[in-house]
Scaffold this active site. Structure first.
Site, PDB file in Angstrom:
ATOM      1  N   VAL A 195       0.825  -1.216   0.000  1.00 31.45           N
ATOM      2  CA  VAL A 195       0.000   0.000   0.000  1.00 31.45           C
ATOM      3  C   VAL A 195       0.857   1.264   0.000  1.00 31.45           C
ATOM      4  O   VAL A 195       0.334   2.364   0.143  1.00 31.45           O
ATOM      5  CB  VAL A 195      -0.964   0.040   1.212  1.00 31.45           C
ATOM      6  CG1 VAL A 195      -1.914  -1.149   1.160  1.00 31.45           C
ATOM      7  CG2 VAL A 195      -0.197   0.071   2.528  1.00 31.45           C
ATOM      8  N   GLU A 196       2.165   1.095  -0.144  1.00 29.55           N
ATOM      9  CA  GLU A 196       3.016   2.288  -0.222  1.00 29.55           C
ATOM     10  C   GLU A 196       3.688   2.333  -1.592  1.00 29.55           C
ATOM     11  O   GLU A 196       3.066   2.706  -2.567  1.00 29.55           O
ATOM     12  CB  GLU A 196       4.008   2.291   0.951  1.00 29.55           C
ATOM     13  CG  GLU A 196       3.251   2.329   2.296  1.00 29.55           C
ATOM     14  CD  GLU A 196       4.134   2.445   3.521  1.00 29.55           C
ATOM     15  OE1 GLU A 196       4.958   3.354   3.585  1.00 29.55           O
ATOM     16  OE2 GLU A 196       3.985   1.599   4.444  1.00 29.55           O
TER      17      GLU A 196
END
Lengths: 351, 351
Positions: free
Chosen positions: B130-131
């Site tokens: 998610v980064e």
């Protein structure tokens, strides 16, 4: 024998170089070393500084995550190196993001020229749903919530009744963007008379660039950016490169002759700004040259010719602007109303 | 009368100030003016420069859109001003992004301390789905495709058989991040003996900060960053602020006593880095102080007390690091294999 020296190869070369230079000077112009002044938008150091802050200001976007610099990244030659930009909600824009560098020298902005200048251009992405997705009223409310912006806008626009405005935001950004020029490319040194600034290969490439007709459209200070041309004038490239759904300038003028017409892009720093074309589907500069040859000139360029032209394009990289990252000011304690906080929609990738 | 002067209010004040300073010096330490040296990771100007380039390098991410600076934005005090960071695919991280500024002085990294230092930390977000959503092998392949990175890694890590490596990427980033310190806060000037560096209100706030017990956890050079504490030791804050689904350090240690335990965050530049807490749900610094009072100290602080403490927190803003935006080098002509190009998943917002 001593009285009549034959023309040596060195003499011949020097004279060929001089002729090449004369021909080039008739078609191209070097980037100036100082930013141009904009009609109706005077540049002051304070306005440039404010414009820089706004260029890097993610809070102009609805998410507070995306700034002008997100897609026109000054660390990577003013582009995002994406086929089409990633924007709000991880949506992608419809066209490849053009470089902000030297964009002040383009005769209009966007691939379809729908903005007449950078001030008009700057207002677009801030509002575009797939880019920054903001609203002028929210931008103004945000700026008004930051005391330092209030002070800076008042100083920069002292005669305005309401110095903090969406238009003035764009005015400041325009003045900053006008400073983002890349002078002193080796080609510019050549244009200024330094015949040794280009290698032999690059001179061959320049010669071909003019002989084959590339310079019919890619000319002037930006080697482009000063005319509209149909993409596929001689032969339509594949739909991957020229998607049918994007008729280009036709969307602006609704004129049949403007179908698949686009602004000719600048070739300044072109090797640093892949991928290429409005569709951003071609990563390799030599492939892009080949596509241009066949689609625009009806010519099948040889591998050697393509390589030489690509070598010439290398000489168009100028000095990148030096950028001190601005320190952006804080919102006043108590802050703006919560609706100004990042209103993140519930978005998830399709599994 | 002349022989025995009464203690004047000015004298009394000076002496109270001196006592306040002595007490504060026992608890806090000023930020040094030069970056600290890291054990096992020697700093050189070339390594710092390389680390800066990598910190701003979006091509370390799978999308080529997200860099360290996206969430630890040096234009906004080393944070993204988001409750939780927006990352790859417009996903959001689980916790508020801590500031990179002065993070070198924290005794461990991340809210749960799962990285022992910045070198370990730097490897996390690059890979987190998610980064930046990248893979070490892809990062290394990208770096190897950029000739200038090859040269720079070889110069910076001359004794390594393979200078270009994921670990060395993290080493360079760590050394750069160690330079991101903010010395010369007014509080630091006070700690160094300048009794006039704080206003009367701020001194009152500092007094309260120690009297009420804030400094029991928020002490040392970073006013925090040097211990783990349960959030809600006296009274649990609401689930909005302390979501049940995130048990904090328990996830690292699997020890019951570590449930809802988090690293105490630094208060350096705190007023510039909202929103607050690991959940990032509180935007107002005074509200954050009130929550801390009730949840950690079992104290209901008065409005005046809260305001005075917030005033003291204002004095913790230091000099921001000056950052020349790096110019990132181009991929070699011919470039890496297409799988290194941004592989953008088809993602669309939920309508």
């Amino acid at each position: 024998m001593l009285a009549s020296l034959p023309t040596t190869p060195a003499h011949a070369e020097a004279s060929a170089d001089a002729r090449l230079l004369e021909r080039a000077k008739g078609l191209f112009e070097p980037i100036p070393t100082a930013p141009p002044q904009l009609p109706g938008n005077v540049s002051t150091p304070e306005k440039v500084e404010l414009g820089k802050m706004l260029f890097f200001e993610p809070r102009l976007s609805a998410s507070w995550f995306i700034s002008c610099n997100s897609c026109h990244n000054l660390a990577t030659a003013g582009v995002d190196l994406q086929p089409a930009s990633i924007g709000h909600g991880w949506n992608r824009g419809g066209r490849n993001a053009p470089t902000v560098l030297n964009s002040v020298f383009n005769f209009a902005q966007f691939w379809d020229g729908r903005a007449k200048d950078l001030m008009e251009q700057a207002q677009g992405p801030v509002q575009a749903a797939v880019e920054m997705n903001s609203k002028p009223a929210d931008v103004v409310a945000f700026l008004n919530a930051v005391p330092e912006y209030g002070v800076r806008f008042s100083k920069v626009f002292p005669d305005d009744k309401e110095p903090v405005s969406f238009k003035n935001m764009a005015r400041a950004i325009e003045v900053y963007e006008a400073t983002l020029i890349t002078p002193n490319a080796r080609f510019d040194k050549f244009l200024r008379g330094d015949l040794a600034a280009l290698t032999g290969r690059e001179k061959t490439g320049l010669d071909l660039f003019m002989d084959k007709g590339c310079s019919a459209c890619h000319n002037g200070i930006n080697l482009g950016g000063n005319s509209y041309q149909p993409f596929g004038v001689m032969a339509k490239p594949g739909a991957e490169i020229l998607p049918e759904g994007d008729p280009g300038r036709f969307q602006v003028t609704k004129t049949a002759t403007d179908e698949y017409v686009f602004k000719v892009p600048t070739l300044r720093n072109i090797v640093l700004t892949p991928p290429y074309f409005h569709s951003g589907k071609v990563w390799d500069v030599e492939q892009a040259v080949a596509v241009m040859g066949s689609s625009q000139l009806g010519a099948t360029l040889s591998g050697d010719e393509i390589a030489a032209i690509a070598d010439f394009l290398d000489s168009l990289n100028g000095d990148m602007p030096k950028t001190d990252l601005p320190i952006l000011p804080a919102i006043a304690s108590g802050g703006p109303a919560p609706h100004l906080r990042p209103a993140l929609p519930e978005m998830r990738p399709r599994e």
